[in-house]
Design an enzyme around this catalytic site. Structure first.
Site, PDB file in Angstrom:
ATOM      1  N   ASP A   1     -45.078  -7.873  10.980  1.00 38.27           N
ATOM      2  CA  ASP A   1     -44.586  -7.112   9.841  1.00 38.27           C
ATOM      3  C   ASP A   1     -44.411  -5.669  10.638  1.00 38.27           C
ATOM      4  OD1 ASP A   1     -44.467  -5.122   7.805  1.00 38.27           O
ATOM      5  OD2 ASP A   1     -45.000  -6.477   6.410  1.00 38.27           O
ATOM      6  N   HIS A   2     -43.384  -5.342  11.135  1.00 37.46           N
ATOM      7  CA  HIS A   2     -43.343  -3.947  11.541  1.00 37.46           C
ATOM      8  C   HIS A   2     -43.803  -2.881  11.121  1.00 37.46           C
ATOM      9  CE1 HIS A   2     -39.470  -3.531   9.372  1.00 37.46           C
ATOM     10  NE2 HIS A   2     -39.422  -2.095   9.993  1.00 37.46           N
TER      11      HIS A   2
ATOM     12  N   HIS B   1     -44.218  -5.102   3.309  1.00 35.76           N
ATOM     13  CA  HIS B   1     -44.361  -3.997   3.715  1.00 35.76           C
ATOM     14  C   HIS B   1     -45.340  -3.154   2.675  1.00 35.76           C
ATOM     15  CE1 HIS B   1     -41.344  -4.936   6.411  1.00 35.76           C
ATOM     16  NE2 HIS B   1     -40.353  -4.659   5.907  1.00 35.76           N
TER      17      HIS B   1
HETATM   18  C1  BG6 Z   1     -36.953  -5.097   6.916  1.00 34.65           C
HETATM   19  C2  BG6 Z   1     -36.160  -5.585   5.818  1.00 34.65           C
HETATM   20  O1  BG6 Z   1     -38.385  -5.944   6.911  1.00 34.65           O
HETATM   21  O2  BG6 Z   1     -37.170  -3.751   6.850  1.00 34.65           O
HETATM   22  C3  BG6 Z   1     -34.862  -4.743   5.692  1.00 34.65           C
HETATM   23  O3  BG6 Z   1     -35.810  -6.927   5.994  1.00 34.65           O
HETATM   24  C4  BG6 Z   1     -35.163  -3.447   5.654  1.00 34.65           C
HETATM   25  O4  BG6 Z   1     -33.991  -5.069   4.592  1.00 34.65           O
HETATM   26  C5  BG6 Z   1     -36.220  -2.871   6.922  1.00 34.65           C
HETATM   27  O5  BG6 Z   1     -33.958  -2.624   5.812  1.00 34.65           O
HETATM   28  C6  BG6 Z   1     -36.718  -1.516   6.693  1.00 34.65           C
HETATM   29  O6  BG6 Z   1     -37.439  -1.057   7.828  1.00 34.65           O
HETATM   30  P1  BG6 Z   1     -37.551   0.471   8.185  1.00 34.65           P
HETATM   31  O7  BG6 Z   1     -38.445   0.451   9.364  1.00 34.65           O
HETATM   32  O8  BG6 Z   1     -36.365   0.893   8.651  1.00 34.65           O
HETATM   33  O9  BG6 Z   1     -38.147   1.101   7.120  1.00 34.65           O
END
Ligand code: BG6
Length: 520
Positions: A201-202, A264
């Site tokens: 989960d980034h 997230h």
């Molecule tokens: C991803 C979602 O996990 O996270 C996307 O699938 C979303 O829909 C993205 O745009 C948001 O990532 P960040 O790092 O730009 O907040």
């Protein structure tokens, strides 16, 4: 702004060495994730000298392509998505031969056999172990078949007899509900043990998210206040200015609840609310996180109509570039009731947080891309300064900016200079780029390096993922129970539907992010 003290940064004793030589096999390598995130991250790690001398990135995909052409495409991708890193042509030329393209289908045994041969051959030629990090960057429906093919060709085994390792990185979403997530875990565990599975989960790789642990547990002044005696409520906002872009088909199946809340936001919430872990290792931290997710008060399906606000963005023609509404996006059904926005109020039923509301919202096509957590402390009593004449005084508030402009600010009251007793709020601010002169690296760099080193602290464990589905599933069931012809809409570029404001205004509070950034 506070100065940094003239003290060197403390290194945690668990600081790392470089990974061993490895093969990173990316399944679904012709997709967006590979060019936008994965290859730029590997290249950045390479440039920083964080990779071993010998390593190979094998791009496994179904399209016809050659090593040469794939390298060219990746060079262009790096120039587009990581322009600073791409400056150095010499370093790119040294990096490019590490990239290898492998064309095959996901259920094609011959293709997997050829992959095995390739790894075997390269390992023998360079005298390295066959350490493999398999990365599932495909659509989720291919996960089981790829894992099965890895098992059938003996490329992966739950126990490794030889002196090498195999690990599997699985992109989110992990399942689409509790049942499918359990089933996926069981399927994968036939081939990989839980210790070999890295559910990515980034958000967990973001520097500002990791800083939540440091902020809470490397400082003594906040922890005594971190409970329902002093904290009035918490706000978590994840807002994006973009729409669903080219991912309409995926998003139709997900919606904001599955896309953002289940993963997230659950990580942000659990890191903010958890008890101090007994150690800084992966399991100790995840043990505490999962307790928080399990302590979330369920929102049963019959309460969803009142307690959860959902909506969809509609078109906006007010800017220079008109943007389409969700229903006009490619891949989206014209009568879709998939939400692109939600807001809800959650409670954590444990001693520390009893009675403290957590207001949570997320949406696409909002005015700004901001992820932040607001910790709102209780107001001072209505005596002395906080009386009718000077009131209302803004209470103390900690704002943790996850992105952009990563940092933390603390709001408190000061006397305005002058003969009168006037009071105004002031913010003391720490920003990564202003205070440390550093832009946090992309999350994928950290996470890829951790997976190569076998450190799973920043990856989700199966019980965490399941606890999150356990909370989200009844909400989704409640949404499905409410037969809707149409979901309420909010104009693209606005702060979402009025109902979401009412949710918090009903408790005499306000979304601070909306107030701060000038609503349209
Ligand atoms: C991803 C979602 O996990 O996270 C996307 O699938 C979303 O829909 C993205 O745009 C948001 O990532 P960040 O790092 O730009 O907040």
């Amino acid at each position: 702004m506070a100065d940094l003290l003239n003290k060197p940064a403390q290194t945690n004793p668990s600081s790392r060495s470089a990974p061993e030589p490895f093969f990173l096999v990316i399944f679904g390598a012709s997709g967006d994730l590979t060019r936008r995130k994965l290859i730029p991250a590997v290249y950045n790690l390479y440039q920083q000298g964080l990779l071993p001398k010998i390593f190979f990135v094998i791009a496994f995909a179904r399209r016809d392509n050659s090593d040469e052409n794939f390298r060219l495409q990746m060079h262009q991708a790096i120039q587009q998505f990581s322009p600073v890193a791409s400056d150095n042509l010499k370093s790119w030329e040294q990096f490019a031969p590490h990239l290898i393209y492998h064309q095959a289908n996901f259920e094609d045994m011959e293709g997997f056999g050829a992959l095995k041969e390739k790894i075997h051959h390269l390992a023998a030629r360079h005298n390295i172990a066959e350490n493999c990090l398999f990365y599932l960057a495909t659509q989720p429906r291919y996960f089981p078949v790829i894992v099965q093919s890895l098992a059938d060709t003996d490329l992966a085994r739950p126990t490794q007899p030889c002196a090498c390792w195999q690990r599997l990185v699985v992109e989110k979403p992990f399942g689409s509900d509790l049942q499918s997530s359990r089933q996926l875990t069981l399927q994968i565990q036939k081939t990989f043990s839980e210790k070999q599975i890295f559910r990515i989960d980034h958000y967990l790789g973001k520097e500002s998210v990791q800083n939540l642990l440091v902020f809470r547990f490397a400082n003594s002044i906040f922890e005594p206040l971190w409970n329902n005696n002093y904290i009035d409520h918490v706000q978590i906002s994840v807002t994006e200015s973009i729409g669903v872009e080219s991912r309409g088909a995926y998003y139709e199946q997900a919606g904001a609840l599955r896309d953002i809340l289940q993963n997230h936001i659950m990580h942000l919430l659990s890191l903010i609310a958890m008890e101090p872990p007994v150690r800084l290792d992966a399991d100790a931290i995840r043990d505490e996180k999962v307790k928080i997710i399990r302590a979330l008060r369920p929102i049963p399906p019959q309460c969803v109509g009142n307690d959860v606000v959902r909506a969809q963005y509609s078109a906006d023609a007010s800017g220079n570039q008109p943007v389409p509404g969700y229903l006009e996006e490619p891949g989206v059904a014209a009568d879709s009731v998939t939400e692109t926005f939600f807001a809800l109020k959650a409670f954590i039923d444990n001693w520390r947080w009893a009675g403290v509301p957590f207001y949570i919202r997320s949406g696409k096509r909002m005015p700004v891309r901001i992820t932040e957590i607001g910790i709102h402390f209780k107001p001072v009593p209505n005596v002395l300064f906080n009386t009718g004449k000077i009131a209302p005084m803004l209470p103390n508030m900690l704002t943790i900016r996850i992105q952009p402009n990563e940092g933390i600010s603390l709001q408190f009251q000061v006397k305005t200079p002058g003969p009168e007793m006037r009071i105004q709020p002031f913010k003391m601010d720490f920003g990564y780029s202003d205070s440390l002169g550093a832009t946090p690296p992309d999350a994928y760099q950290r996470l890829l390096l951790d997976a190569l080193l076998g450190d799973s602290t920043l990856f989700a464990r199966s019980d965490e993922v399941e606890a999150a589905w356990n909370f989200v599933d009844p909400i989704i069931a409640g949404c499905n129970d409410i037969a809707l012809q149409k979901l309420p809409q909010y104009p693209a570029g606005s702060w979402g539907p009025k109902l979401a404001d009412n949710l918090i205004i009903a408790d005499n509070r306000m979304w601070t992010l909306t107030r701060r950034t000038n609503p349209r």
